[in-house]
Design a protein around this motif. Structure first.
Motif, PDB file in Angstrom:
ATOM      1  N   UNK A 195       0.851  -1.207   0.000  1.00 52.48           N
ATOM      2  CA  UNK A 195       0.000   0.000   0.000  1.00 52.48           C
ATOM      3  C   UNK A 195       0.877   1.244   0.000  1.00 52.48           C
ATOM      4  N   UNK A 196       1.746   1.345  -0.977  1.00 52.35           N
ATOM      5  CA  UNK A 196       2.771   2.384  -1.030  1.00 52.35           C
ATOM      6  C   UNK A 196       2.205   3.798  -1.071  1.00 52.35           C
ATOM      7  N   UNK A 197       2.881   4.667  -0.313  1.00 50.72           N
ATOM      8  CA  UNK A 197       2.673   6.092  -0.536  1.00 50.72           C
ATOM      9  C   UNK A 197       3.872   6.580  -1.354  1.00 50.72           C
ATOM     10  N   UNK A 198       3.994   7.886  -1.579  1.00 47.38           N
ATOM     11  CA  UNK A 198       5.050   8.408  -2.453  1.00 47.38           C
ATOM     12  C   UNK A 198       6.447   8.095  -1.920  1.00 47.38           C
ATOM     13  N   UNK A 199       6.630   8.166  -0.610  1.00 51.05           N
ATOM     14  CA  UNK A 199       7.946   7.886  -0.008  1.00 51.05           C
ATOM     15  C   UNK A 199       8.300   6.407  -0.198  1.00 51.05           C
ATOM     16  N   UNK A 200       7.341   5.516   0.085  1.00 49.98           N
ATOM     17  CA  UNK A 200       7.579   4.082  -0.077  1.00 49.98           C
ATOM     18  C   UNK A 200       7.971   3.754  -1.521  1.00 49.98           C
ATOM     19  N   UNK A 201       7.259   4.324  -2.476  1.00 55.98           N
ATOM     20  CA  UNK A 201       7.538   4.073  -3.890  1.00 55.98           C
ATOM     21  C   UNK A 201       8.943   4.534  -4.250  1.00 55.98           C
ATOM     22  N   UNK A 202       9.331   5.711  -3.775  1.00 57.84           N
ATOM     23  CA  UNK A 202      10.675   6.229  -4.056  1.00 57.84           C
ATOM     24  C   UNK A 202      11.746   5.316  -3.460  1.00 57.84           C
ATOM     25  N   UNK A 203      11.536   4.859  -2.228  1.00 55.81           N
ATOM     26  CA  UNK A 203      12.499   3.971  -1.558  1.00 55.81           C
ATOM     27  C   UNK A 203      12.659   2.672  -2.356  1.00 55.81           C
ATOM     28  N   UNK A 204      11.548   2.064  -2.762  1.00 52.25           N
ATOM     29  CA  UNK A 204      11.592   0.815  -3.523  1.00 52.25           C
ATOM     30  C   UNK A 204      12.275   0.995  -4.877  1.00 52.25           C
ATOM     31  N   UNK A 205      11.919   2.032  -5.588  1.00 52.37           N
ATOM     32  CA  UNK A 205      12.497   2.257  -6.920  1.00 52.37           C
ATOM     33  C   UNK A 205      13.993   2.522  -6.838  1.00 52.37           C
ATOM     34  N   UNK A 206      14.411   3.316  -5.856  1.00 52.95           N
ATOM     35  CA  UNK A 206      15.843   3.621  -5.700  1.00 52.95           C
ATOM     36  C   UNK A 206      16.625   2.363  -5.328  1.00 52.95           C
ATOM     37  N   UNK A 207      16.073   1.562  -4.402  1.00 46.16           N
ATOM     38  CA  UNK A 207      16.763   0.338  -3.976  1.00 46.16           C
ATOM     39  C   UNK A 207      16.913  -0.638  -5.133  1.00 46.16           C
ATOM     40  N   UNK A 208      15.867  -0.796  -5.933  1.00 45.17           N
ATOM     41  CA  UNK A 208      15.920  -1.713  -7.071  1.00 45.17           C
ATOM     42  C   UNK A 208      16.940  -1.225  -8.094  1.00 45.17           C
ATOM     43  N   UNK A 209      16.943   0.067  -8.370  1.00 44.25           N
ATOM     44  CA  UNK A 209      17.871   0.626  -9.351  1.00 44.25           C
ATOM     45  C   UNK A 209      19.324   0.486  -8.903  1.00 44.25           C
ATOM     46  N   UNK A 210      19.578   0.511  -7.598  1.00 40.85           N
ATOM     47  CA  UNK A 210      20.942   0.417  -7.069  1.00 40.85           C
ATOM     48  C   UNK A 210      21.440  -1.016  -6.949  1.00 40.85           C
ATOM     49  N   UNK A 211      20.583  -1.996  -7.184  1.00 41.27           N
ATOM     50  CA  UNK A 211      20.946  -3.405  -6.972  1.00 41.27           C
ATOM     51  C   UNK A 211      21.740  -3.959  -8.148  1.00 41.27           C
ATOM     52  N   UNK A 212      23.038  -4.196  -7.928  1.00 44.30           N
ATOM     53  CA  UNK A 212      23.867  -4.808  -8.949  1.00 44.30           C
ATOM     54  C   UNK A 212      23.872  -6.322  -8.859  1.00 44.30           C
ATOM     55  N   UNK A 213      23.643  -6.858  -7.650  1.00 42.76           N
ATOM     56  CA  UNK A 213      23.549  -8.301  -7.402  1.00 42.76           C
ATOM     57  C   UNK A 213      22.847  -8.474  -6.064  1.00 42.76           C
ATOM     58  N   UNK A 214      22.197  -9.626  -5.886  1.00 38.25           N
ATOM     59  CA  UNK A 214      21.401  -9.869  -4.689  1.00 38.25           C
ATOM     60  C   UNK A 214      21.809 -11.197  -4.057  1.00 38.25           C
ATOM     61  N   UNK A 215      21.924 -11.196  -2.722  1.00 37.89           N
ATOM     62  CA  UNK A 215      22.222 -12.409  -1.958  1.00 37.89           C
ATOM     63  C   UNK A 215      20.997 -12.730  -1.109  1.00 37.89           C
ATOM     64  N   UNK A 216      20.634 -14.007  -1.046  1.00 38.03           N
ATOM     65  CA  UNK A 216      19.516 -14.437  -0.203  1.00 38.03           C
ATOM     66  C   UNK A 216      19.805 -15.826   0.349  1.00 38.03           C
ATOM     67  N   UNK A 217      19.065 -16.187   1.389  1.00 39.42           N
ATOM     68  CA  UNK A 217      19.170 -17.520   1.968  1.00 39.42           C
ATOM     69  C   UNK A 217      18.257 -18.509   1.264  1.00 39.42           C
ATOM     70  N   UNK A 218      18.463 -19.789   1.552  1.00 42.79           N
ATOM     71  CA  UNK A 218      17.691 -20.838   0.887  1.00 42.79           C
ATOM     72  C   UNK A 218      16.211 -20.785   1.249  1.00 42.79           C
ATOM     73  N   UNK A 219      15.881 -20.489   2.515  1.00 40.87           N
ATOM     74  CA  UNK A 219      14.468 -20.442   2.902  1.00 40.87           C
ATOM     75  C   UNK A 219      13.731 -19.369   2.114  1.00 40.87           C
ATOM     76  N   UNK A 220      14.335 -18.204   1.971  1.00 40.98           N
ATOM     77  CA  UNK A 220      13.700 -17.144   1.188  1.00 40.98           C
ATOM     78  C   UNK A 220      13.613 -17.552  -0.282  1.00 40.98           C
TER      79      UNK A 220
END
Length: 197
Positions: free
Chosen positions: A39-64
């Motif tokens: 249920x994003x507001x403008x701040x949430x949307x900006x945070x998500x878009x910036x984080x995705x754009x900055x992601x060059x590679x992603x690490x996660x665990x097996x459960x996730x």
């Protein structure tokens, strides 16, 4: 060299899932933790878009990984950067790689399975030709990364709820200093960023 950023949503009392988290119930009984995403507001949307754009590679665990690769997991509309162009390479920490990866087969996403967290971070750094390395979870993998001193920046999306149990983010005995870099309140969360001192 790319920074290593741990990025996760957490309750006010320090939990990143509620009780009952499993492959079918990724957040346990605490889906409200991610209200800031659904249920994003403008701040949430900006945070998500910036984080995705900055992601060059992603690490996660097996459960996730098992949660996002399950039939009810990520798809072309919902997933890491699903609404963005392209997808970063993913590095999954596990001692037992799966035989089949639905997300590779259906969406062409790239997954590498590594049996050691530090090695996964090193391989992600090498693969991040643009942007940073993001450790997106789960809580146990981020807790280990913090404990081992692998995290340069810690981003917490603080949800306005108490869970009273679930998966804790912080492990007892881990003591490190961070410098507050950014605080962004939204309607649904407070987005915090800390740099390791």
């Amino acid at each position: 060299m790319p920074k290593v950023i741990a990025d996760i949503t957490m309750s006010l009392d320090g939990y990143v899932t509620g009780p009952g988290a499993d492959e079918q119930h990724g957040l346990g009984d605490a889906t409200e933790l991610h209200t800031w995403v659904t249920e994003q507001d403008a701040v949430d949307t900006e945070i998500l878009e910036r984080a995705t754009a900055q992601s060059g590679a992603v690490v996660m665990g097996r459960r996730l990984f098992d949660i996002v690769d399950s039939p009810g997991g990520w798809n072309e509309d919902v997933g890491y950067g699903a609404d963005q162009t392209g997808a970063p390479p993913f590095f999954v920490v596990t001692h037992a790689p799966p035989q089949d990866v639905r997300l590779e087969r259906e969406l062409g996403m790239r997954f590498t399975f590594v049996d050691d967290l530090a090695t996964a971070v090193d391989q992600a750094r090498a693969a991040a030709t643009h942007g940073d390395v993001v450790i997106m979870g789960g809580g146990d993998v981020i807790g280990q990364a913090l404990e081992k001193g692998l995290v340069d920046e810690l981003r917490i999306h603080l949800a306005p709820m108490l869970l009273g149990g679930g998966t804790p983010l912080f492990k007892p005995g881990t003591r490190q200093m961070y410098r507050q870099r950014d605080v962004r309140p939204s309607r649904n969360a407070v987005h915090l960023a800390y740099e390791r001192v």
